[in-house]
Design an enzyme around this catalytic site. Structure first.
Site, short mmCIF file in Angstrom:
data_model
loop_
_atom_site.label_atom_id
_atom_site.label_comp_id
_atom_site.label_asym_id
_atom_site.label_seq_id
_atom_site.Cartn_x
_atom_site.Cartn_y
_atom_site.Cartn_z
N HIS A 8 46.71 38.04 9.99
CA HIS A 8 44.52 38.56 10.01
C HIS A 8 43.99 37.96 8.29
O HIS A 8 43.98 38.13 6.81
CB HIS A 8 43.89 39.93 9.61
N HIS A 50 35.00 34.19 5.42
CA HIS A 50 34.51 34.85 6.12
C HIS A 50 33.18 35.92 6.59
O HIS A 50 32.68 35.53 7.27
CB HIS A 50 35.74 36.59 6.07
O1 G3P Z 1 38.92 39.31 14.94
C1 G3P Z 1 39.43 39.92 14.23
C2 G3P Z 1 38.62 40.39 12.77
O2 G3P Z 1 38.93 39.22 12.11
C3 G3P Z 1 37.31 40.50 13.79
O3 G3P Z 1 36.69 41.21 12.08
O4 G3P Z 1 35.02 41.34 10.32
O5 G3P Z 1 37.68 40.94 10.30
O6 G3P Z 1 36.42 38.82 11.07
P1 G3P Z 1 36.47 40.63 11.09
MG MG Z 2 38.24 37.85 11.65
#
Ligand code: G3P
Ligand code: MG
Length: 245
Positions: A8, A50
């Protein structure tokens, strides 16, 4: 087939999120892919970050949409991690170049939640075609209209619907939109019949952000398609140990 592990924002538990260093580390940790977030700069470059602003993750200030690529590249994205001081924001093209030889899968989260980057879909599909990485890319977004635009441009593009609440029978919606996957927050997976419903409907489940070892184990047992985590090394260890039993 065993569940995949996608890092992630890269291996963001150990290196600054959404940087080439975090993606390299994910490869070293033997994940199967990465999840990353894409915005567009003032001059129309696809950049991997992000937030809508650079404030949290860099030493600068301002919205991505108001900054040029040159201005973004002048910032330090080490995010307070001393060891990584001076690390730069990557373009999506740079991430493709890094990951292409590795065989990694790339989950591109298209961030059109607050700022709508008009035409980002054209740029994404053009870059995917140029990259020769078709089949190894999946687009997800909380903005499902964006995914529909991507689909219009490329009917073969893989799309995953991001959500975080307890939607009833979400596979029905996924089928209606002809999506390949649902991307729920992992707690939304506790809704009754979710795993079976998706399996029967042929909808993949790629779930986030799973950092708790107990939750990882449960999701591997349920054989979801992918577990998205900040700690790919821990997930690999748990999954591989389970396969030995
Ligand atoms: O794609 C999964 C997750 O990344 C979604 O939330 O805020 O971490 O981008 P965020
Ligand atoms: Mg994400």
């Amino acid at each position: 087939m065993a569940s995949k592990i996608w890092a992630h924002r890269g291996a963001s538990g150990y290196a600054p999120e959404n940087t080439l260093e975090a993606f390299r580390l994910a490869v070293e940790m033997k994940a199967d892919g990465v999840e990353l977030d894409v915005h567009m700069s003032r001059d129309g470059e696809l950049v991997v970050i992000h937030d809508e602003t650079v404030d949290r993750t860099s030493n600068g200030k301002g919205r991505v949409v108001d900054l040029s690529l040159e201005e973004l590249k002048a910032l330090d994205f080490s995010c307070g991690m001393e060891k990584y001081r001076g690390v730069k924001i990557p373009t999506l093209r740079e991430v493709f170049e890094l990951l292409k030889p590795t065989g990694f899968f790339i989950n591109i989260e298209v961030k059109c939640d607050i700022v709508i980057y008009w035409g980002i879909w054209d740029k994404l599909i053009e870059l995917e075609r140029e990259s020769g990485m078709q089949g190894r890319i999946l687009y997800s977004s909380f903005n499902h209209y964006v995914l529909m635009e991507i689909r219009k441009l490329d009917p073969g593009a893989k799309i995953g619907l991001l959500y975080s609440c307890a939607i009833v029978d979400p596979w029905v919606y996924a089928k209606y939109l002809n999506a390949n996957a649902l991307h729920p927050h992992y707690l939304a997976l506790r809704a009754p019949g979710m795993i079976e419903g998706c399996k029967k409907a042929g909808i993949e489940l790629n779930t986030w952000t799973v950092n708790d070892p107990g939750a990882m184990k449960t999701l591997f047992e349920q054989n979801v398609n992918a577990v998205i985590t900040n700690y790919p090394d821990k997930a690999v260890k748990i999954r591989d140990n389970m396969q030995l039993i």
